[in-house]
Design a protein around this motif. Structure first.
Motif, PDB file in Angstrom:
ATOM      1  N   ASN A 457      88.616 -65.707 -34.571  1.00 30.63           N
ATOM      2  CA  ASN A 457      89.819 -66.477 -34.903  1.00 30.63           C
ATOM      3  C   ASN A 457      89.460 -67.884 -35.373  1.00 30.63           C
ATOM      4  OD1 ASN A 457      91.402 -64.311 -34.148  1.00 30.63           O
ATOM      5  ND2 ASN A 457      91.838 -65.101 -32.110  1.00 30.63           N
ATOM      6  N   THR A 458      88.434 -68.453 -34.772  1.00 33.46           N
ATOM      7  CA  THR A 458      88.037 -69.817 -35.107  1.00 33.46           C
ATOM      8  C   THR A 458      87.422 -69.895 -36.499  1.00 33.46           C
ATOM      9  OG1 THR A 458      87.687 -70.362 -32.784  1.00 33.46           O
ATOM     10  CG2 THR A 458      86.594 -71.771 -34.397  1.00 33.46           C
ATOM     11  N   VAL A 459      86.687 -68.860 -36.894  1.00 33.49           N
ATOM     12  CA  VAL A 459      86.060 -68.873 -38.219  1.00 33.49           C
ATOM     13  C   VAL A 459      87.104 -69.102 -39.307  1.00 33.49           C
ATOM     14  CG1 VAL A 459      84.782 -67.490 -39.903  1.00 33.49           C
ATOM     15  CG2 VAL A 459      84.089 -67.460 -37.509  1.00 33.49           C
ATOM     16  N   ALA A 460      88.309 -68.545 -39.100  1.00 33.19           N
ATOM     17  CA  ALA A 460      89.375 -68.715 -40.089  1.00 33.19           C
ATOM     18  C   ALA A 460      89.837 -70.165 -40.200  1.00 33.19           C
ATOM     19  CB  ALA A 460      90.563 -67.827 -39.727  1.00 33.19           C
ATOM     20  N   LEU A 461      89.508 -70.995 -39.188  1.00 31.23           N
ATOM     21  CA  LEU A 461      89.933 -72.397 -39.182  1.00 31.23           C
ATOM     22  C   LEU A 461      88.845 -73.342 -39.696  1.00 31.23           C
ATOM     23  CD1 LEU A 461      91.535 -72.432 -35.594  1.00 31.23           C
ATOM     24  CD2 LEU A 461      92.685 -71.964 -37.766  1.00 31.23           C
ATOM     25  N   LEU A 462      87.672 -72.808 -39.985  1.00 37.06           N
ATOM     26  CA  LEU A 462      86.542 -73.661 -40.350  1.00 37.06           C
ATOM     27  C   LEU A 462      86.704 -74.209 -41.765  1.00 37.06           C
ATOM     28  CD1 LEU A 462      83.561 -71.645 -38.804  1.00 37.06           C
ATOM     29  CD2 LEU A 462      84.990 -73.431 -37.770  1.00 37.06           C
ATOM     30  N   TYR A 473      82.574 -67.632 -45.967  1.00 41.65           N
ATOM     31  CA  TYR A 473      82.213 -67.066 -44.666  1.00 41.65           C
ATOM     32  C   TYR A 473      82.260 -65.539 -44.759  1.00 41.65           C
ATOM     33  CZ  TYR A 473      83.069 -71.807 -42.980  1.00 41.65           C
ATOM     34  OH  TYR A 473      83.021 -73.166 -42.784  1.00 41.65           O
ATOM     35  N   ILE A 474      81.124 -64.907 -44.505  1.00 37.86           N
ATOM     36  CA  ILE A 474      81.019 -63.453 -44.544  1.00 37.86           C
ATOM     37  C   ILE A 474      80.909 -62.982 -43.096  1.00 37.86           C
ATOM     38  CG2 ILE A 474      79.722 -61.488 -45.427  1.00 37.86           C
ATOM     39  CD1 ILE A 474      78.576 -63.513 -47.534  1.00 37.86           C
ATOM     40  N   VAL A 475      81.984 -62.414 -42.562  1.00 32.37           N
ATOM     41  CA  VAL A 475      82.094 -62.146 -41.124  1.00 32.37           C
ATOM     42  C   VAL A 475      81.915 -60.649 -40.857  1.00 32.37           C
ATOM     43  CG1 VAL A 475      83.519 -62.409 -39.069  1.00 32.37           C
ATOM     44  CG2 VAL A 475      83.679 -64.082 -40.922  1.00 32.37           C
ATOM     45  N   LEU A 476      80.977 -60.305 -39.973  1.00 35.53           N
ATOM     46  CA  LEU A 476      80.725 -58.920 -39.576  1.00 35.53           C
ATOM     47  C   LEU A 476      80.867 -58.792 -38.065  1.00 35.53           C
ATOM     48  CD1 LEU A 476      77.535 -58.154 -41.716  1.00 35.53           C
ATOM     49  CD2 LEU A 476      79.911 -57.709 -42.318  1.00 35.53           C
ATOM     50  N   ASP A 477      81.294 -57.632 -37.611  1.00 40.62           N
ATOM     51  CA  ASP A 477      81.431 -57.339 -36.184  1.00 40.62           C
ATOM     52  C   ASP A 477      80.220 -56.536 -35.730  1.00 40.62           C
ATOM     53  OD1 ASP A 477      82.268 -56.735 -33.618  1.00 40.62           O
ATOM     54  OD2 ASP A 477      83.724 -55.219 -34.251  1.00 40.62           O
ATOM     55  N   ASP A 478      79.526 -57.003 -34.679  1.00 38.22           N
ATOM     56  CA  ASP A 478      78.386 -56.235 -34.178  1.00 38.22           C
ATOM     57  C   ASP A 478      78.753 -55.377 -32.970  1.00 38.22           C
ATOM     58  OD1 ASP A 478      78.288 -57.963 -31.889  1.00 38.22           O
ATOM     59  OD2 ASP A 478      77.039 -59.371 -32.997  1.00 38.22           O
ATOM     60  N   ALA A 479      80.044 -55.387 -32.578  1.00 37.49           N
ATOM     61  CA  ALA A 479      80.560 -54.495 -31.524  1.00 37.49           C
ATOM     62  C   ALA A 479      79.809 -54.639 -30.204  1.00 37.49           C
ATOM     63  CB  ALA A 479      80.531 -53.047 -32.000  1.00 37.49           C
ATOM     64  N   ILE A 724      80.626 -77.882 -37.121  1.00 41.55           N
ATOM     65  CA  ILE A 724      80.409 -79.324 -37.053  1.00 41.55           C
ATOM     66  C   ILE A 724      78.950 -79.657 -37.346  1.00 41.55           C
ATOM     67  CG2 ILE A 724      80.297 -81.272 -35.431  1.00 41.55           C
ATOM     68  CD1 ILE A 724      82.926 -80.346 -34.263  1.00 41.55           C
ATOM     69  N   LEU A 725      78.044 -78.829 -36.808  1.00 44.50           N
ATOM     70  CA  LEU A 725      76.620 -79.037 -37.099  1.00 44.50           C
ATOM     71  C   LEU A 725      76.340 -78.856 -38.597  1.00 44.50           C
ATOM     72  CD1 LEU A 725      74.881 -77.195 -34.105  1.00 44.50           C
ATOM     73  CD2 LEU A 725      75.308 -79.646 -34.368  1.00 44.50           C
ATOM     74  N   LEU A 726      76.957 -77.853 -39.197  1.00 46.08           N
ATOM     75  CA  LEU A 726      76.750 -77.629 -40.633  1.00 46.08           C
ATOM     76  C   LEU A 726      77.335 -78.768 -41.457  1.00 46.08           C
ATOM     77  CD1 LEU A 726      77.479 -73.792 -40.909  1.00 46.08           C
ATOM     78  CD2 LEU A 726      75.266 -74.940 -41.056  1.00 46.08           C
ATOM     79  N   GLN A 727      78.462 -79.316 -41.021  1.00 43.84           N
ATOM     80  CA  GLN A 727      79.036 -80.457 -41.731  1.00 43.84           C
ATOM     81  C   GLN A 727      78.092 -81.658 -41.710  1.00 43.84           C
ATOM     82  OE1 GLN A 727      82.977 -80.149 -39.591  1.00 43.84           O
ATOM     83  NE2 GLN A 727      83.761 -80.743 -41.584  1.00 43.84           N
ATOM     84  N   GLY A 728      77.343 -81.769 -40.612  1.00 44.62           N
ATOM     85  CA  GLY A 728      76.394 -82.871 -40.517  1.00 44.62           C
ATOM     86  C   GLY A 728      75.119 -82.636 -41.296  1.00 44.62           C
TER      87      GLY A 728
END
Length: 794
Positions: A457-462, A473-479, A724-728
Motif C-alpha cells: 500500500n505504501t509503494v503506491a504513495l511513494l 516501481y515494478i512490484v512483485l509478490d514473493d508470497a 526517503i533514502l533514495l530521495q537522498g
C-alpha cells in the motif's frame, strides 16, 4: 522429428543420402552411420527463410515406434545436432523475425491452454490479433502527436494549430479503443491463468461433497466420519471456458492425530497460495465460534466466499448475500441447489465477464502498459486547449512502459537478431527517457501478508519523480516464500533492468536475495529486521542496505525493560527460521551479559496451527516473562496458547507484530503485551522534541488519508523510509551515471553509503562503509498494547 539450423543440406545428405525437393513431401530412407536403413518415411525440407523458425528446417516423419525413434535421434546427434531446449523452435522464430513477442508467447499459451476458450484466445494471439491492435493504437497516438508537435517545433512554417475540438475528439476515440483492448486483454488473462480456489472449514461441513458437485464426479471420498480428508485433493473444473482449480482440504480443528495435523498444516499452506477461499459452514447450525476463528485466520487480501451448505436439511432455499468484504451463499452440495450461484460468484472473482469471441491472451506487462497509456490519454481530454501539455501527455502514452523499461508498443513490434538484442532495444528506450526503475519484491500473500500488505500500500504513495527523473516501481509478490523472492530478484535485475531493489519483507527472503544482488551489482534496500542482512559489510553485503531497526537494538530495549520491571527468568519461543534465530542469538547474548536467565527455548513454524507442546514446556519452566520472537499474525498463536494454558506472567513480542492485524487476531489475549517499535507506531504520542516526529506524522497522514484512520503499521513505514533514502541518494548518483547503467547503480550504492542525518519515519539514518543501517537508539521506543491499541511507555 523436426530439425532447424543454418544450411541443413549436408545434414540431409548424411541422413537421407540426398537433399529433398523444396517444400515437397518425399519418400526417403533414413540411414545410420554405416548406410543401413533405420526407417522409411516422409522427408520435408524448408530452406531459409521460408520456414517456421526462419532457418533451414527438416522434418522426418517415420513410423513412430520408440526404438526406431531412439535410433533416428541417436543418428541425428551423431551427425552434429543437439536436442532443442523447451520452446527453442518458437524462440528461434521470434529471434529471426518470423513472429513478434506476443505471438511467441501465444504459442506457449496455446500449448498450455486448459480449456477450449483459452485455446481459441491463445490462437488469436498467435495469429497476431493483439499485435495488430496495439500497432494500430500506436499509429493513432503518433498521428495525434504529429500535428501538435509540428506546430510547436516549427512555428515559423505557419502550419497552424490543431482545433481543440479535433484534439478532444481524437483523445476520446483513443481512450475508447484503449479501454476495449485492455478489457479483452484482461479477459484473456483470466482464461490463461484461471482461478485457484481452496475449500476450507471445519470437518464434516461438506467440502468433499461440494468438490464432487462442482466436478460432476465422485472424485473425493465422502463419509460421516470427521477428518476423512487428510491431504489436499485438487480438481480442475471448467465454467464458461474458465479453468477453476478447486482444492479440497483437511477439516480445520484441534486434533491429536499426527497424520491429520500434517493435513491441516497443508491446508493453511494451500490457503496462503489461493486466489479465493470458499469457507464452508453447516447451514443447520449457522456460523459457530470455531467458524469465526477459522475466518479470522484467513488472509485479509484473499477473496472470500462463505458457503452455508446443507440447505436441503436446514429447511431453507438457495440464495446469495454480498457485503462486508465477503459473499455468503446458501446451497446444497448434495442436491446441487444453488450451485450455479457459487459458480457465478467464482467467475466474478476471477474477473470473467463472459462472451468475447475476440478475446486474446496478453501478459501482465502488456496490461500494465495499456493501463498507463489509458491514464495519460485520459489526461489529454482536459488539455486540448494547451497544445504543449497535450503533446507531452500523448507522448507519455506512446512510450507507456511494459514493466521492463521498454514500451509495450516496441516489445510487440520489434524484430531482433537475438535475445540480448531485444533486451538492449528496450534498455535504450528507457535510457532515452532517463527513467529510474525501482524493483520491489514483498510478501503481500502467505504467512507474512499482514506485514507485506501495508508495504505494498505504501509503494503506491511513494514519489513518482526524484531528482527530476521519473520513477517506475515494478512490484512483485514473493508470497512469503524464499525461492519466489530469489526468482523475483533475478527477474527484476535480468529482465526488468532495475536500478535498485527494495525488499523483501521478511528476513529469510532478504538473506537469500543477497547473492543475487551482489552478482548483479545492484543496490538493495531490505525491509526485514535481522542484523545479518547487512552485518558484516563484506564483498556481497556492500550492495545491501536496510531500513528496519536491527534485532540487536530491539533486543537491548526488551532486556532493559525486563530488568527495570523485575524480570529475572525468561522463556523464549521464536520462529524456526532466520528471523527467530537472529532474535535468539542477539537476545540470549545480551540477556546473558545482563544476568537475565533464559529457562526455556522453543521454536515454531510460521504456518503452524498448534504450539501446545512448546507452550507446555515453557509453562513447566515457570518464567517471569515470555518473549515471542515472531512476526505478523502467526506470532499471536504462542501467546493465545499460553494464556489458554493458564500462564500469568509478562508477555513480550518483537517489533515484527506492530500492525493492526496482530491486534485483531490476538484480541484480549495480547492485552498488556510489551514490545519495542519504531516511533512511527505512536507518532502522535511522541514529544515535539523527538527528531523523527515530523517525518513520522507526514507518513501517517498520507497513509491514513488513503486507507483510513488507524490503519498505519510500522511495516509500511519501512517502505516509506526506503524511498526517503533514495530521495537522498539519487540526485548525487545522477551526476555520475545515467539510469539503466552499471555506472549509475554503482554511484547509487556509494551515495546510499554516504547518507548522513536523513530523517525517516523510523529514525535518523547515518550510513557508513561499516554500517548499512545507520540507525541509533532514537529509532526505537517501548510500547504496550492497551485497549486494542498502542500506548507509548515513558
Amino acid at each position: 522429428m523436426r530439425l532447424s539450423g543454418s544450411d541443413l543440406r549436408p545434414f540431409c545428405a548424411a541422413i537421407l543420402g540426398m537433399v529433398p525437393k523444396v517444400r515437397v513431401a518425399q519418400l526417403a530412407r533414413f540411414r545410420d552411420g554405416c548406410g543401413g536403413a533405420i526407417d522409411r518415411g516422409i522427408a520435408l525440407y524448408y530452406p531459409s527463410p521460408h520456414s517456421y523458425t526462419g532457418e533451414d528446417v527438416l522434418e522426418l516423419q517415420g513410423h513412430g515406434g520408440p526404438v526406431v525413434m531412439q535410433m533416428l535421434l541417436r543418428r541425428c546427434l551423431e551427425v552434429g545436432a543437439r536436442i532443442a531446449r523447451p520452446g527453442e523452435f518458437t524462440e528461434r522464430a521470434y529471434l529471426n523475425g518470423k513472429m513478434d513477442l506476443a505471438q511467441a508467447e501465444g504459442v506457449a499459451d496455446l500449448i498450455d491452454a486448459s480449456t477450449r476458450a483459452a485455446a481459441r484466445s491463445a490462437l488469436r494471439s498467435v495469429e497476431g490479433a493483439l499485435s495488430l491492435e496495439v500497432r494500430a493504437l500506436a499509429d493513432e497516438m503518433k498521428a495525434a502527436r504529429m500535428w501538435v508537435e509540428a506546430g510547436l517545433d516549427f512555428p515559423e512554417e505557419d502550419l497552424g494549430s490543431a482545433p481543440e475540438a479535433t484534439l478532444r475528439e481524437s483523445a476520446a476515440r483513443l481512450q475508447a479503443r484503449l479501454r476495449s483492448v485492455l478489457e479483452r486483454a484482461r479477459q484473456g488473462r483470466v482464461l490463461r491463468e484461471g482461478l485457484y480456489v481452496v475449500l476450507a472449514g471445519a470437518p464434516n461441513v461438506g467440502k468433499s461433497s461440494l468438490l464432487n458437485a462442482l466436478a460432476g464426479d465422485e472424485v473425493a471420498i465422502v463419509t460421516e466420519v470427521a477428518g476423512t480428508t487428510r491431504d489436499a485433493l485438487k480438481e480442475r473444473i471448467e465454467v464458461e471456458g474458465v479453468a477453476i482449480h478447486v482444492i479440497d482440504t483437511a477439516g480445520l480443528r484441534e486434533t491429536g492425530d499426527a497424520v491429520e495435523r500434517v493435513g491441516i498444516e497443508r491446508t493453511w499452506r494451500e490457503i496462503a497460495r489461493a486466489d479465493a477461499v470458499v469457507q464452508m459452514v453447516d447451514a443447520r447450525s449457522g456460523v459457530r465460534e470455531e467458524d469465526l476463528e477459522i475466518g479470522a485466520r484467513l488472509p485479509m487480501d484473499i477473496a472470500r466466499v462463505v458457503v452455508h451448505n446443507k440447505v436441503d436439511l436446514a429447511g431453507g432455499g438457495a440464495r446469495m448475500e454480498a457485503g462486508s468484504g465477503r459473499t455468503d451463499i446458501w446451497l446444497s452440495a448434495r442436491t446441487g441447489e444453488g450451485l450455479e450461484l457459487l459458480q457465478r460468484e467464482l467467475l466474478r472473482i476471477a474477473g470473467w465477464q463472459g462472451g468475447g469471441e475476440d478475446v486474446f491472451i496478453a501478459r501482465e506487462r502488456h496490461a500494465r502498459a495499456l493501463e498507463e497509456a489509458l491514464g495519460y490519454v485520459g489526461s489529454t481530454l482536459g488539455l486540448a486547449g494547451y497544445p504543449e501539455l497535450f503533446a507531452e501527455e500523448m507522448r507519455l502514452a506512446h512510450v507507456a512502459r511494459d514493466g521492463g523499461g521498454g514500451t509495450v508498443w516496441r516489445s510487440l513490434k520489434m524484430s531482433v537478431k537475438g535475445v540480448w538484442g531485444a533486451t538492449a532495444g528496450m534498455l535504450v528506450a528507457g535510457m532515452v527517457q532517463a527513467d529510474i526503475n525501482v524493483g520491489v519484491t514483498l510478501s503481500a500473500t502467505g504467512p507474512a501478508a499482514s506485514l507485506g500488505i501495508p508495504e505494498k500500500n505504501t509503494v503506491a504513495l511513494l514519489p513518482k519523480v526524484i531528482g527530476g527523473e521519473k520513477i517506475n516501481y515494478i512490484v512483485l509478490d514473493d508470497a512469503s516464500d524464499t525461492t519466489t523472492a530469489v526468482k523475483n530478484t533475478r527477474k527484476l535485475i535480468s529482465e526488468d533492468k532495475v536500478d535498485v531493489i527494495v525488499g523483501s519483507t521478511i528476513t529469510p527472503n532478504s538473506l537469500a536475495m543477497i547473492d543475487v544482488v551482489a552478482e548483479g551489482e545492484t543496490p538493495m534496500i531490505s525491509m526485514a529486521a535481522s542484523a545479518r542482512i547487512v552485518d558484516p559489510v563484506d564483498a556481497k553485503r556492500r550492495w545491501v542496505f536496510k531500513t528496519p531497526q536491527n534485532d540487536v537494538q530491539m533486543s537491548t530495549a526488551i532486556v532493559e525493560h525486563m530488568l527495570n520491571n523485575g524480570v529475572k527468568t525468561v522463556g523464549f519461543i521464536g520462529f524456526a527460521d532466520a528471523y527467530g534465530e537472529g532474535w535468539w542469538n542477539e537476545f540470549s547474548k545480551i540477556g546473558e551479559a545482563r544476568k537475565l536467565k533464559i529457562v526455556a527455548s522453543e521454536r515454531f513454524n510460521r504456518s503452524d496451527t498448534s504450539v501446545t507442546g512448546q507452550a507446555l514446556k515453557i509453562l513447566s519452566a515457570n518464567p517471569d516473562a515470555v518473549l515471542i520472537a515472531g512476526a505478523g499474525t502467526p506470532a499471536a498463536l504462542p501467546q493465545k496458547t499460553l494464556k489458554e494454558k493458564g500462564y500469568k506472567g509478562k508477555f513480550y513480542q518483537t517489533h515484527g507484530v506492530a500492525n493492526n492485524d496482530f491486534l485483531r487476531v490476538g484480541g484480549q489475549d495480547v492485552e498488556g503485551t510489551f514490545l519495542p517499535a519504531g516511533p512511527v507506531l505512536v507518532a502522535t504520542q511522541l514529544p515535539d522534541s523527538n527528531p523523527v516526529k515530523k517525518a513520522a506524522l507526514d507518513y501517517v497522514g498520507k497513509y491514513e488519508a488513503a486507507h483510513g484512520k488507524g490503519t498505519v503499521s510500522t511495516f509500511g513505514a519501512h517502505a516509506w523510509d526506503a524511498a526517503i533514502l533514495l530521495q537522498g541518494a539519487i540526485p548525487s548518483a545522477l551526476k555520475k551515471g545515467k539510469p539503466g547503467t552499471k555506472e549509475f547503480r554503482s554511484a547509487l550504492r556509494d551515495s546510499l553509503e554516504g547518507l548522513k542525518e536523513v530523517k525517516g519515519a523510523h529514525g535518523v539514518f547515518n550510513m557508513g562503509p561499516g554500517d548499512h543501517l545507520g540507525l541509533d537508539q532514537r529509532a526505537r521506543v517501548m510500547v504496550r498494547i492497551d485497549n486494542g491499541g498502542w500506548k507509548l511507555v515513558q
